[in-house]
Design a protein around this motif. Structure first.
Motif, PDB file in Angstrom:
ATOM      1  N   THR A 193       0.950  -1.324   0.073  1.00  0.00           N
ATOM      2  CA  THR A 193      -0.013   0.037  -0.071  1.00  0.00           C
ATOM      3  C   THR A 193       0.734   1.285   0.006  1.00  0.00           C
ATOM      4  OG1 THR A 193      -0.202  -0.010   2.398  1.00  0.00           O
ATOM      5  CG2 THR A 193      -1.862  -1.129   1.135  1.00  0.00           C
ATOM      6  N   LEU A 194       2.067   1.152   0.278  1.00  0.00           N
ATOM      7  CA  LEU A 194       2.736   2.303   0.402  1.00  0.00           C
ATOM      8  C   LEU A 194       3.288   2.872  -1.137  1.00  0.00           C
ATOM      9  CD1 LEU A 194       3.511   1.103   3.235  1.00  0.00           C
ATOM     10  CD2 LEU A 194       5.864   1.943   2.866  1.00  0.00           C
ATOM     11  N   ARG A 195       2.744   2.035  -1.975  1.00  0.00           N
ATOM     12  CA  ARG A 195       2.877   2.338  -3.490  1.00  0.00           C
ATOM     13  C   ARG A 195       1.399   2.972  -3.899  1.00  0.00           C
ATOM     14  NH1 ARG A 195       5.792  -2.337  -3.083  1.00  0.00           N
ATOM     15  NH2 ARG A 195       3.908  -3.323  -4.505  1.00  0.00           N
ATOM     16  N   HIS A 196       0.582   2.720  -3.198  1.00  0.00           N
ATOM     17  CA  HIS A 196      -0.624   3.034  -3.582  1.00  0.00           C
ATOM     18  C   HIS A 196      -1.480   4.379  -3.520  1.00  0.00           C
ATOM     19  CE1 HIS A 196      -2.410  -1.364  -2.739  1.00  0.00           C
ATOM     20  NE2 HIS A 196      -1.571  -1.353  -3.688  1.00  0.00           N
ATOM     21  N   ASP A 197      -2.207   4.880  -3.993  1.00  0.00           N
ATOM     22  CA  ASP A 197      -2.720   6.242  -4.154  1.00  0.00           C
ATOM     23  C   ASP A 197      -3.792   6.344  -3.145  1.00  0.00           C
ATOM     24  OD1 ASP A 197      -3.034   8.774  -4.802  1.00  0.00           O
ATOM     25  OD2 ASP A 197      -3.721   8.473  -6.947  1.00  0.00           O
ATOM     26  N   PHE A 198      -4.549   7.446  -2.879  1.00  0.00           N
ATOM     27  CA  PHE A 198      -5.702   7.757  -2.357  1.00  0.00           C
ATOM     28  C   PHE A 198      -6.726   7.370  -3.264  1.00  0.00           C
ATOM     29  CE2 PHE A 198      -3.053  11.452  -0.585  1.00  0.00           C
ATOM     30  CZ  PHE A 198      -3.319  11.021   0.806  1.00  0.00           C
ATOM     31  N   VAL A 199      -7.751   6.877  -2.944  1.00  0.00           N
ATOM     32  CA  VAL A 199      -9.196   6.510  -3.454  1.00  0.00           C
ATOM     33  C   VAL A 199     -10.158   7.586  -3.386  1.00  0.00           C
ATOM     34  CG1 VAL A 199      -8.763   4.223  -3.285  1.00  0.00           C
ATOM     35  CG2 VAL A 199     -10.224   5.290  -1.823  1.00  0.00           C
ATOM     36  N   HIS A 212       0.704   8.093   4.299  1.00  0.00           N
ATOM     37  CA  HIS A 212      -0.580   8.179   4.858  1.00  0.00           C
ATOM     38  C   HIS A 212      -0.859   6.395   5.163  1.00  0.00           C
ATOM     39  CE1 HIS A 212      -2.002  12.308   4.788  1.00  0.00           C
ATOM     40  NE2 HIS A 212      -1.061  12.229   3.813  1.00  0.00           N
ATOM     41  N   HIS A 213      -0.663   5.630   4.019  1.00  0.00           N
ATOM     42  CA  HIS A 213      -0.812   4.304   3.996  1.00  0.00           C
ATOM     43  C   HIS A 213       0.087   3.634   5.007  1.00  0.00           C
ATOM     44  CE1 HIS A 213      -3.610   3.608   1.081  1.00  0.00           C
ATOM     45  NE2 HIS A 213      -3.119   4.321   0.051  1.00  0.00           N
ATOM     46  N   TRP A 227      -7.382   1.073   3.120  1.00  0.00           N
ATOM     47  CA  TRP A 227      -8.467   2.540   3.013  1.00  0.00           C
ATOM     48  C   TRP A 227      -7.994   3.433   3.793  1.00  0.00           C
ATOM     49  CZ3 TRP A 227     -14.102   2.211   2.963  1.00  0.00           C
ATOM     50  CH2 TRP A 227     -14.854   3.421   2.479  1.00  0.00           C
ATOM     51  N   ILE A 228      -7.238   4.684   3.668  1.00  0.00           N
ATOM     52  CA  ILE A 228      -6.879   5.651   4.200  1.00  0.00           C
ATOM     53  C   ILE A 228      -7.857   6.212   5.108  1.00  0.00           C
ATOM     54  CG2 ILE A 228      -5.666   8.061   4.426  1.00  0.00           C
ATOM     55  CD1 ILE A 228      -4.127   7.048   1.958  1.00  0.00           C
TER      56      ILE A 228
END
Length: 636
Positions: A38-44, A101-102, A149-150
């Motif tokens: 998730t450290l490479r994930h974006d906001f949703v 944030h993740h 999910w942030i």
């Protein structure tokens, strides 16, 4: 001999500490192996905007004013000040880099996992059962929503305080004192300020009194009296839960589905079925989605009846075997009780059920199943080896599924495309995909998805709002206004819709009607910078003398600049025009200069050129007139 025995005991304790430490390290590594991606994930685009990146109170970072706001205001229809403060802190540390944030979510979940292992081990003395429960809690796919999910920071944060409460309560029961009880109460309060779902915590503590803490009297004649004592002991904690419940109810009034919208019979039916769905998903976590549409009145009577029979049957079994298997009673009632606030009897939103709601309640089921299997296999010759192999298979399968489910959260399009693939009649997924296409400028795709969402549920207010935006961008102003008006009918307090509808009305030449909407926006939300800026522009630049008001324009322009924090060059354009209309040409010149400099710094040369052109006008003592206001084009 005694010296040798003492050395042996000391060595065993040292070894145990190292084993505990090793298990904790393994739990942490496994948690990050599943969720580290998730450290490479974006906001949703689902709740993350209002929880974080579109909320200026949050994006401004951590400061005294922000902390005060967190404790005195509702954030995203919740009062959870500690959760709000952690979002502020993340913005302070990471800005709007989603990976940071993740990482906080994963770190909090890791802490909760390790604390669960420590608490269960200390309460029960069962090392490997405790480790297995903590491992399942760490990697179960149903927990992906809470961790990946942030916006669900409140789950993992409250989870940490939940575990700390259990630990504090254990220490209190071993040596009761006022100081230790106050520690328990403090941690409960912190948990409630993270997520009010912890209102059931006193009930969980009462269950732990029964098993494994054994605080109930064994003599039948004293059981009722002892139970009363244990309940009275928790009155202060129950009072904290009651206060939190009241605050939550008041905060979520706008999101609650009232009986006339969703009949109580439909809520009860769905609640029964949801309890069983969560059990099925625990054993077979497939086809998980970010949103499951509420079945409303469409559940078959047979399905409702079977769910009722299953729940009653398991409850009866827990009662019958309460002496032989007290963990079964504790675990099952833990599960049933903790889900009560979110099972849908008081409907918040339009989901039928949600993965995130299982985050803490299913720990009870993990305990019941783990201890139950251990007891049932106690006579097996190779029990330890068989259970060890089985545990590895279960953990491996859950970790794989958990990692796969986490991958769907990498961005909004992936998340909601998956949701559409595994659910049916999902108007929320269609709406959010429509938003994605709208942001990409793929207007036809956006309109198609948004119209499909409305066809499924005409009461989907956000879909009307977003469809209106898409139609407006395509130049279909008349069609857009139909959906804006429907949105305002469904959400009469919406400020954003009034602002956008006002812009649409300006395009059609309905200036006064547009101004009325912006005035309404400011009446509802005095600190709305968009409405203030739009009104200021019209008051300052409208060609009609009867509409212009230089004094009012300057007041509104200054308000908009203050709200923006002086970071938006377009606001300087508005305020400069307002000063010019008010006859304050020196202020207009200075403001236009600052705006042009800021626009240049932010890489907006077109706006910088426009401000420099306006600057020449003000230097000649001439106010600005926006002829487009009356000829069907947009305001600034």
């Amino acid at each position: 001999m005694h010296g040798v025995r003492a050395q042996s005991i000391a060595a065993h304790r040292t070894t145990s500490r190292w084993v505990v430490f090793g298990v904790c390290i393994c739990l942490a590594l496994l948690t990050w192996a599943v969720f580290g991606q998730t450290l490479r994930h974006d906001f949703v685009n689902y709740d993350d905007p209002r929880y974080v990146y579109q909320n200026t109170r949050i994006t401004n970072g951590l400061n005294i004013a922000g902390i005060a706001w967190a404790f005195t205001h509702i954030h995203a229809e919740n009062w959870h000040p500690l959760t709000t403060i952690t979002h502020m802190l993340d913005c302070q540390l990471y800005g709007l880099r989603a990976g940071g944030h993740h990482s906080t979510n994963v770190l909090l979940h890791t802490i909760g996992v390790i604390l669960l292992f420590i608490v269960l081990r200390q309460m029960t003395g069962a090392f490997w059962q405790s480790a297995f429960v903590a491992t399942v809690f760490a990697v179960h796919p149903l927990h992906v929503e809470s961790v990946a999910w942030i916006a669900e920071r409140k789950d993992v944060l409250s989870g940490v305080f939940f575990m700390l409460t259990l630990l504090a309560y254990l220490h209190y029961t071993r040596a009761p004192s006022i100081g230790r009880y106050l520690t328990v109460a403090l941690v409960v309060a912190l948990g409630l300020m993270s997520k009010p779902m912890l209102v059931t915590l006193p009930f969980v503590l009462l269950l732990l009194d029964y098993w494994p803490l054994g605080r109930f009297e064994t003599h039948r004649s004293n059981t009722g009296r002892r139970l009363l004592q244990l309940v009275l002991e928790k009155i202060p904690l129950i009072a904290l839960s009651a206060v939190s419940s009241i605050v939550t109810f008041l905060a979520q009034r706008g999101a609650i589905g009232w009986t006339e919208q969703l009949p109580m019979s439909a809520r009860i039916s769905n609640a029964l079925v949801a309890y069983v769905i969560y059990i099925r998903q625990m054993f077979w976590p497939a086809r998980l989605a970010v949103f499951y549409p509420h079945p409303e009145n469409r559940l078959p009577v047979l399905e409702i009846s079977l769910a009722f029979i299953v729940l009653v049957g398991i409850t009866a079994a827990a009662f019958v075997f309460r002496k032989k298997a007290p963990y079964f009673m504790t675990g099952w009632l833990w599960y049933l009780g903790m889900l009560v606030p979110v099972i849908g009897l008081v409907q918040v939103g339009w989901q039928g059920h949600a993965d995130r709601y299982t985050y803490l309640p299913q720990i009870g089921l993990y305990i019941a199943v783990t201890w139950g299997v251990t007891d049932l296999t106690h006579s097996w010759r190779f029990q330890r080896m068989a259970l060890g192999v089985a545990a590895l298979i279960v953990v491996g399968a859950l970790s794989w599924r958990g990692r796969l489910q986490t991958s769907y959260w990498r961005d909004s399009e992936t998340l909601f495309t998956h949701a559409l693939a595994v659910t049916s009649n999902n108007d929320v997924a269609l709406n959010n995909l429509g938003i994605i296409f709208l942001d990409k400028g793929q207007l036809d795709d956006a309109i198609s998805k948004l119209q499909a969402a409305i066809d499924l549920r005409p009461e989907n207010a956000p879909a009307h709002d977003n469809l209106a935006k898409a139609l407006l961008k395509k130049g279909q102003v008349t069609e857009a206004m139909v959906h804006y008006r429907k949105f305002l009918e469904l959400e009469p307090a919406s400020v954003e819709a009034r602002n956008t509808l006002g812009t649409a009305l300006i395009q059609q030449g309905h200036v006064r009607e547009a101004m009325d909407l912006w005035q309404e926006s400011l009446a509802i939300q005095p600190e709305n910078g968009n409405a203030a800026s739009n009104l200021a522009w019209v008051f300052a630049t409208c060609p009609e003398d009867s509409i212009r008001d230089g004094t009012r324009a300057a007041e509104l322009g200054e308000t908009a600049l203050r709200i923006s924090g002086g970071k938006i060059p377009m606001i300087y354009k508005v305020l400069a025009a307002a000063y010019a209309e008010n006859g304050r040409f020196a202020d207009a010149v200075e403001t236009a200069k600052r705006g042009a400099e800021l626009a240049t710094t932010q890489g907006n040369p077109a706006l910088a050129t426009e401000l420099e052109s306006n600057l020449a006008l003000y230097q000649s003592g001439t106010p600005l007139r926006d002829r487009s206001i009356t000829n069907g084009n947009s305001s600034p």
